[in-house]
Scaffold this active site. Structure first.
Site, PDB file in Angstrom:
ATOM      1  N   HIS A 105      63.318  39.239  34.627  1.00 44.62           N
ATOM      2  CA  HIS A 105      64.695  38.870  34.285  1.00 44.62           C
ATOM      3  C   HIS A 105      65.334  38.095  35.439  1.00 44.62           C
ATOM      4  O   HIS A 105      64.833  38.086  36.558  1.00 44.62           O
ATOM      5  CB  HIS A 105      65.543  40.117  34.004  1.00 44.62           C
ATOM      6  CG  HIS A 105      65.020  40.969  32.905  1.00 44.62           C
ATOM      7  ND1 HIS A 105      65.479  42.249  32.661  1.00 44.62           N
ATOM      8  CD2 HIS A 105      64.060  40.743  31.972  1.00 44.62           C
ATOM      9  CE1 HIS A 105      64.843  42.762  31.633  1.00 44.62           C
ATOM     10  NE2 HIS A 105      63.963  41.872  31.201  1.00 44.62           N
ATOM     11  N   HIS A 171      61.103  53.965  25.248  1.00 47.71           N
ATOM     12  CA  HIS A 171      60.936  52.513  25.391  1.00 47.71           C
ATOM     13  C   HIS A 171      60.031  52.016  24.277  1.00 47.71           C
ATOM     14  O   HIS A 171      59.051  52.668  23.921  1.00 47.71           O
ATOM     15  CB  HIS A 171      60.336  52.184  26.762  1.00 47.71           C
ATOM     16  CG  HIS A 171      60.304  50.722  27.078  1.00 47.71           C
ATOM     17  ND1 HIS A 171      59.308  49.890  26.619  1.00 47.71           N
ATOM     18  CD2 HIS A 171      61.146  49.941  27.806  1.00 47.71           C
ATOM     19  CE1 HIS A 171      59.533  48.659  27.058  1.00 47.71           C
ATOM     20  NE2 HIS A 171      60.638  48.665  27.773  1.00 47.71           N
TER      21      HIS A 171
END
Length: 427
Positions: A105, A171
């Site tokens: 990211h 997740h």
């Protein structure tokens, strides 16, 4: 009609539903049992396994602390000060670095860092955004796990003391967050992340919510952390209000296993059936900042939607697709979700962000996905093979009507904060 409040941006969004056909899956209420400072201190001093944090550190050593980036609701402003307070008098602040475990990211801005960590931490401790693409800042660690080439952040590798901090929740392909993920992919090179997220691993049936053992993604993540060394792991479990309900410290893998047991009880709930229509979110801000992150909300809904059913996903997307990374480009690289999924699944060379598209395309190839956003146009979403509604209640009503008189609706107001599942059914 009843009104269900959906987590959406910072303000929320109302959905009108018929209670006779609707199942609402909300996080189990877990009240805070003690002030967070007390809970965190206890985890540092009474670890799950191994000695307390302070007993693992010697005077004069350098310390690196790994923390989640701004797309995660980790209470960094509480956890980092708790560590610094515990090491007070033993470690100089000049010898401490906090590494934002961005993975692939973008780095966080100073304003974001101040919101994440608090002014006092930003003003007194050096904070560095990990950059997976900056080879000069990475150190080769060898081939680990199932043939994963591993480069890690050099400041992490060179530190005498390495502390992971995170929060644990289900997740969508790693099983659970937190723990070893704060080493890799959090502090790893792009090349390392691409292998950890290749089509074979992401496409494995055990690479899904709530599974870590036998999950090829998490198996390798654990192997990397174990082989490269973590001095102390520190994780929390949060309730639906993002409050700390439990904290865990100690030897990394034992600590994480204990946190996973608690997170599973907090954040996974059985439902009796699959549904014709499922409404989901991406848990509001900061998790619904972009479409890339919203795939998690879609994936939570996919666990309980009928084949050929409809998912309606509400995510604000103030950061767009986003524009950085390859996600948007990969999404637009084929004519249909089915074609996208087939093309990615057969790849031998991994393209950045293809893992998110692989999961999204699998969902869209199996059911219809309708978005409700505030910052993406209908035309922009069309390039991602998605439609959009301006009226989420109307879209749900129309989808139910099209499914027939016996159609049933499931609503996940907090999105992937609670993962529904049907016993014996794995998508």
């Amino acid at each position: 009609m009843d009104t269900v409040r959906l987590a959406y941006g910072e303000t929320g969004l109302d959905l009108r539903v018929d209670p006779a056909v609707t199942t609402v899956v909300t996080p189990k209420h877990h009240p805070v049992s003690a002030p967070p400072r007390e809970v965190l201190r206890r985890a540092l001093r009474e670890p799950v396994a191994g000695p307390p944090l302070r007993d693992r550190v010697r005077r004069g050593q350098t310390v690196a602390i790994s923390a989640c980036d701004g797309t995660r609701p980790q209470p960094r402003h509480l956890m980092i000060p708790a560590i610094l307070e515990e090491l007070d008098g033993l470690v100089d602040l000049a010898d401490v670095v906090v590494l934002v475990a961005t993975g692939t990211h973008r780095g966080n801005t100073e304003a974001e860092l101040r919101a994440m960590f608090g002014d006092e931490v930003v003003d007194t401790v050096r904070i560095v955004n990990h950059d997976a693409r900056d080879r000069a800042s990475l150190t080769w660690m060898g081939t680990l796990g199932a043939d994963v080439p591993v480069w890690l952040n050099s400041e992490w590798v060179d530190a005498d003391v390495r502390i992971t901090t995170g929060f644990v929740e289900p997740h969508f392909f790693a099983g659970f967050s937190g723990g070893p993920k704060l080493v890799a992919p959090g502090l790893a090179a792009l090349e390392t992340v691409l292998v950890l997220h290749d089509a074979r691993r992401i496409g494995h049936p055990r690479a899904t919510w709530g599974i870590i053992e036998g999950n090829p993604v998490h198996d390798d993540v654990r192997a990397i952390a174990a082989a490269t060394g973590v001095t102390f792991g520190f994780d929390v479990v949060l309730n639906q209000d993002k409050e700390v309900v439990a904290a865990f410290g100690g030897d990394l893998l034992a600590m994480h296993a204990a946190a996973v047991r608690t997170a599973r009880s907090v954040a996974m709930q059985p439902v009796p059936q699959l549904f014709d229509v499922v409404v989901t979110t991406n848990s509001g801000y900061p998790l619904d900042q972009n479409l890339y992150q919203a795939v998690k909300g879609m994936s939570a809904a996919y666990e309980v939607v009928k084949p050929g059913g409809t998912i309606v996903c509400a995510a604000e997307c103030r950061d767009g697709f986003p524009d950085h990374g390859s996600y948007r480009e990969v999404l637009a690289s084929a004519d249909s979700p089915a074609a996208l999924f087939a093309e990615i699944s057969s790849r031998e060379v991994t393209v950045p962000d293809q893992w998110q598209v692989q999961i999204q395309a699998r969902i869209q190839a199996d059911c219809r996905v309708v978005m409700r956003t505030s910052h993406l146009s209908d035309a922009q979403l069309a390039t991602a093979h998605l439609s959009q509604t301006a009226d989420i209640s109307l879209a749900v009503a129309e989808a139910l009507a099209a499914a027939g008189p016996d159609a049933r609706l499931c609503v996940l107001p907090e999105g992937p904060q609670t993962i529904p599942y049907v016993e014996g059914v794995r998508r």
